[in-house]
Structure formats: C-alpha cells, structure tokens
Scaffold this active site. Structure first.
Site, PDB file in Angstrom:
ATOM      1  N   SER A 148       0.914  -1.143  -0.143  1.00  0.00           N
ATOM      2  CA  SER A 148      -0.130   0.002   0.030  1.00  0.00           C
ATOM      3  C   SER A 148       1.033   1.296  -0.320  1.00  0.00           C
ATOM      4  O   SER A 148       1.662   1.323  -1.081  1.00  0.00           O
ATOM      5  CB  SER A 148      -0.898  -0.065   1.214  1.00  0.00           C
ATOM      6  N   ASP A 307      -3.112   6.140  -3.757  1.00  0.00           N
ATOM      7  CA  ASP A 307      -1.738   5.723  -3.357  1.00  0.00           C
ATOM      8  C   ASP A 307      -1.409   4.511  -4.081  1.00  0.00           C
ATOM      9  O   ASP A 307      -2.108   4.331  -5.221  1.00  0.00           O
ATOM     10  CB  ASP A 307      -2.144   5.220  -1.854  1.00  0.00           C
ATOM     11  N   ASP A 309      -1.090   1.353  -4.651  1.00  0.00           N
ATOM     12  CA  ASP A 309      -2.166   0.177  -5.261  1.00  0.00           C
ATOM     13  C   ASP A 309      -3.193   0.715  -5.402  1.00  0.00           C
ATOM     14  O   ASP A 309      -4.325  -0.174  -5.657  1.00  0.00           O
ATOM     15  CB  ASP A 309      -1.928  -1.006  -4.113  1.00  0.00           C
TER      16      ASP A 309
END
Length: 579
Positions: A148, A307, A309
């Site tokens: 992430s 972000d 992902d």
C-alpha cells in the site's frame, strides 16, 4: 545454548540453494546482531489479511521464502475449505514495488505445485482490480502483492476470499494454522515457471478484466445520459504517486467525458522508490506538493491522488482565497455519500444501507439519517464492510456507500475492497455537479456542516518499532483498558466500549450491553456533547493510533474542542509511557 533466532539464522546461512541476493545480504547482517535478531526473532505475522514487512533475508522479512510459506498455507487451506479450488484457481496482481512481480510469480509456482491454477496479470494493477478479478473469474481466492503506502523498503501480500473481499478473522486463523503447519520456509515445494505455463497452470491475464471493470465503472454514474455524453469543463489534476492508478483512472475519466485531466507527469512513472514524495500516502499533505504546483498553473478545480496500489484516494479543492485545501477522508466520504443519496431515488431501493467503521465520522450517520438511510457500523478495516455487502445478497438490503476515515471508499459492490478508481470518478462527478450549481466543493461541505453540525475529527499515532515497540504498544493498550477514564479534556465519559470483552458500559449506571462485532484490541470512549475517542494498534504498521471526534454548532467551537481533546490524549499517553 543458542537462542532460537540464532539457530534459524545459522540454518539460512548454511542453506546451499539460498537465493544469491539474499545470501549476500545475509553475510552483511552478521555484523549487526540487533538487526539480525529483528530479522529472525519471529515469523512475519499473518495479520490483517496477509503479511507485510521490510524486504530482506529472514523469517521476519519479506522475501521469496516467506512469500512461499504464506502461499503454501493458503494452498492447503483452499484445498480443504473451498469447493473446486484447483479448477477455479487464484487471481494474482501486483503493484510497482521492489520484488512485486517476482513475488507474484513465486506465489504461482507454489500454487502450481498443488495443481492450483494461477491467473497472474501481465503488468501492475490496482488492488480493486484484483478484488474484481476474483469475482469476474469466479476464482477460489486472490493474492495482491503490495505494501500500500508504506515506505519503499516494504512489500506485502494480501489475501482475498472467493467473494473478492479481504479475508475475515476465521479465514485468517485457518490460513495461519496452515502456514504454521508448513514447517521449514526454505523447503516449500515449487514448480518451474515454464512448465506451469505449458500446462496452463500459470495463465497470464491481459486487458479482458480491465475492460469488464471499466464497464461496471461507467454503470456507477449518477449522471443522466445527456449529461454523461456532454464534455465537462471541470479541470482535474491527477497523480498516481508512482503507483498503479494511471491507466484505469485516465480511461475512467475518458468514459465520463472529462477531457480536462492533467496527469502529474513526474509521478506517473511507476517508481518503487517513490522518489518525488516523502511518503506515497494521499493522507499526508506533502504528497500533494507537485499536484498543487500543477493545479496553480492550470487553475484546476480539483486535485486527486491515489496511493501506490490505488485503493485510497485523497482530494484537494480550492478555498475562497484560491488556495488548495486537502480534504480529510471523513470530509470527502461525507460529500460523496451526500452526492450519491441526493442523486438516488431512494423509493426504488429496498432497505438502503450506508456502512462506516467505528472510527469514521458521525457526520456520515447524520447525512444518512436525513435521507432515511440506515447506518451500519463495522470494525476498522474494509474487509468488514465487504462482509456486510456480501450478506446483503441474502437479507435483501441495498448497499449505497461504504467508507472509512483512512481515505477508503466504495460506492458499488462490483469490487469488494476500497476502490480509489471508483472514488476518483465519483469525486469528479460530485465536483462537476456543485460547479454546475455555482458552488465550490468546500461550500458544499460547509452546507453539510450548517445542516448537521460541525463534525471534526483528529488522528494521531505513536510509532514504536521492532520487538520492544510491539511489546510497549501491548502494555499501553492494557493500561488504557484498565484505566477508569472519567473525563477527557473536562468532557465527561458517558460510555466505555471494550472491544476485547465486547462490552459497552454506561458510566453513570454501570449497566453493560453486548457489542455485536468481532473482538478486537480496541477501546472507545463515548463523550458527552457528541464527542468520542478511540485507541487501537495498527494492523499493518508498528503504530498505536488514537482517533477522536467532536461536534458543535460552529467551526470555531468544534476546532477548540478538538484541540483540547488532542492535548489531553497526548498527556494521557505520555503519562502511561512514563510509568
């Protein structure tokens, strides 16, 4: 007698077939006993949905061996618990981080050793697309290789169940048991990549899933056909923060006829170092630095950031002085909720529901109430929102919107995880709508505050890394649980919610009621005057998080109250740590 971690370190050192890069790093580690202990003192915990950690050699690090062990556990779990797991297979996607593609292939090689088919994307994809792929392919499970918005030295592996949501507690416990039963991580069986491709046990996914995802994406719009086909004059700046969002977000905007989209060129490069930002996290204002420069040049209406992902979305909009203000996750989520509900014929929807987490703003509940829509509350983590949506199939309830304060939103259940691609489309639509009404997004937000009250929230975190840090976090939570907190910043505590014991206690009467949610290491204190505070350790980072919220009639009064609570909480924690 050698400590266990020293024995494991020696075992790795003596392993002849150890990956050559890891072998070189292992030799360097020898000179740093503390770092060596941290790399080997435990195995990476299979926590909220999977494993996540710093890249490098060791059982407490992300590397091909810890990935293999986790996937070996998953394979055994699937064969025992999921119908036709071999034939249905596992969908695998990965982001732009170091080793992401390699870990995806390693996962396929382990699954292939059990005869389980792996469908792996040919290039980087957003997490929500993996969630969708599980459903589209009717797969037995999904794997997403991502950390992430963690720093560049991290990577991770998230597991998705057959509904396309992150695995739930019981599933995680069963997979954890299967991982622990695996034994030596260096001896996990794998098959040759070429052999698996020849036998179609490794299948490469191209555009097919993307096209289907985009069809669902345009089906979400609240615009009428005429409005949809018209070119919009809204000016958008978009940054994928060196991650996976570029392609699908751009295509999504094209579908909705938003031609004035400028992508932040320097951050459209999939760079595992995230070289233009301190942290690739749209929750942090520094991530918008370049987008703001672009916005000022283009006189843009809205700035959007996903972000790495692309499951979280941040947004910035102009204030009256013409400066860009970054909205909080609570603010953007509340605006999107209001836009969706005000553009839905709620008579058509049976038992319409909005879902939020226990640490998400109470403004969402007030908005939902005003439209006659019921709010359902879950624990922190989008997997719980996904679980509720899955349950609606049998209850006849209708999912309208779900969100959490940490910049995660979902407006349509075709994906079952927070979806920044969906949220980017909706935010553009919502901003376009208010612009057509002669209102800015911030003016729309203040209208909501004027109507429902000034709900403001804060979040602080205490970072305590390593073995000592996690022990300290556990001790702090223990102290908070047993501390009879009667007031915070002079505001009386009305109820204490202990999520370990699943009990809600009324402080005035001493009566208790059951909290009908899974147990979690979390404490929430409901204050007078619509205030609250909550403490919980992060499931993905070495942090203790503390959340707090207030409501008052004016922005000034709410801001003052929020500041008082923050100071009080900092003092409470400082006192506990001093102990």
């Amino acid at each position: 007698m050698a400590k266990n971690w020293e024995q494991t370190f020696e075992k790795w050192l003596a392993f002849e077939n150890l990956d050559s890069n890891l072998q070189a790093e292992l030799k360097d580690l020898k000179n740093d006993p503390k770092e060596t202990e941290d790399a080997f003192y435990q195995e990476l915990t299979f926590g909220t949905g999977g494993i996540r950690g710093v890249l490098g050699p060791g059982t407490n690090r992300m590397n091909i061996y810890t990935v293999r062990k986790a996937v070996n556990g998953l394979a055994n779990y699937l064969l025992e618990h999921v119908v036709n797991a071999k034939q249905r297979g596992v969908a695998i996607a990965y982001d732009s981080r170091y080793m992401s593609q390699e870990f995806a292939v390693e996962a396929a090689k382990v699954l292939g050793a059990y005869g389980i088919r792996a469908s792996v994307f040919t290039s980087i994809r957003p997490t929500p697309v993996l969630s969708y792929a599980v459903r589209y392919l009717n797969a037995a499970a999904g794997i997403m290789i991502t950390a992430s918005h963690n720093p560049p030295q991290y990577n991770g592996l998230k597991v998705y169940n057959e509904q396309g949501g992150q695995i739930l507690l019981e599933e995680a416990e069963q997979i954890t048991a299967a991982i622990q039963a695996t034994g030596d991580e260096l001896q996990v069986p794998v098959r040759d990549k070429k052999e698996l491709e020849d036998e179609l046990l490794l299948y490469w996914l191209g555009e097919e899933v993307d096209r289907s995802y985009l069809e669902n994406l345009i089906g979400m719009t609240k615009m009428g056909q005429e409005e949809l086909e018209r070119e919009k004059d809204l000016k958008i700046i978009y940054t994928p923060l060196h991650g996976t969002g570029t392609d699908l977000v751009a295509r999504g905007f094209k579908q909705l006829n938003f031609p004035n989209v400028t992508i932040v060129e320097e951050q459209a490069v999939a760079d595992p170092e995230f070289s233009t930002v301190e942290s690739p996290n749209p929750e942090e204002h520094q991530a918008f630095k370049l987008a703001i420069q672009y916005g000022e040049k283009e006189n843009a209406d809205v700035l959007l950031a996903t972000d790495p992902d692309a499951d979280r979305l941040g947004a910035a909009v102009k204030n009256k002085a013409g400066e860009y203000v970054v909205l909080t996750g609570n603010q953007l989520g509340s605006l999107l909720l209001d836009y969706i509900l005000s553009h839905s014929n709620l008579n058509v929807y049976r038992n319409a529901r909005m879902i939020k987490t226990v640490v998400t703003t109470e403004l969402g509940r007030a908005i939902a109430d005003s439209y006659g829509v019921e709010t359902i509350e879950t624990l922190t983590g989008f997997k719980y929102i996904a679980e509720k949506i899955a349950g609606f199939d049998s209850t006849g309830e209708t999912f309208m919107f779900g969100y959490e304060e940490s910049y995660g939103y979902l407006a349509s259940g075709f994906t079952r995880d927070k979806d920044a691609v969906q949220a980017a489309m909706l935010t553009a639509e919502m901003a376009h709508y208010w612009k057509s009404q002669g209102k800015s997004v911030l003016e729309a937000l203040h209208s909501l505050y004027e109507k429902h009250g000034y709900y403001l929230e804060g979040l602080n975190s205490l970072t305590l890394e390593g073995k000592e840090g996690s022990e300290q976090i556990a001790k702090i939570m223990e102290e908070i649980r047993h501390r009879p907190m009667e007031e915070v910043a002079g505001i009386r505590v009305e109820k204490v919610e202990n999520y370990v014991t699943s009990e809600r206690t009324d402080t005035a009467t001493g009566t208790t009621e059951t909290i009908n949610l899974p147990q979690e290491n979390m404490m929430k204190f409901i204050l007078e005057e619509d205030g609250w505070v909550c403490f919980r350790p992060s499931g993905t980072e070495p942090k203790l998080k503390y959340y707090y919220g207030v409501r008052d009639k004016s922005e000034e009064a709410s801001t003052k109250k929020l500041e008082m609570i923050q100071i009080a909480l900092d003092e409470i924690l400082a006192e506990i740590i001093k102990k």
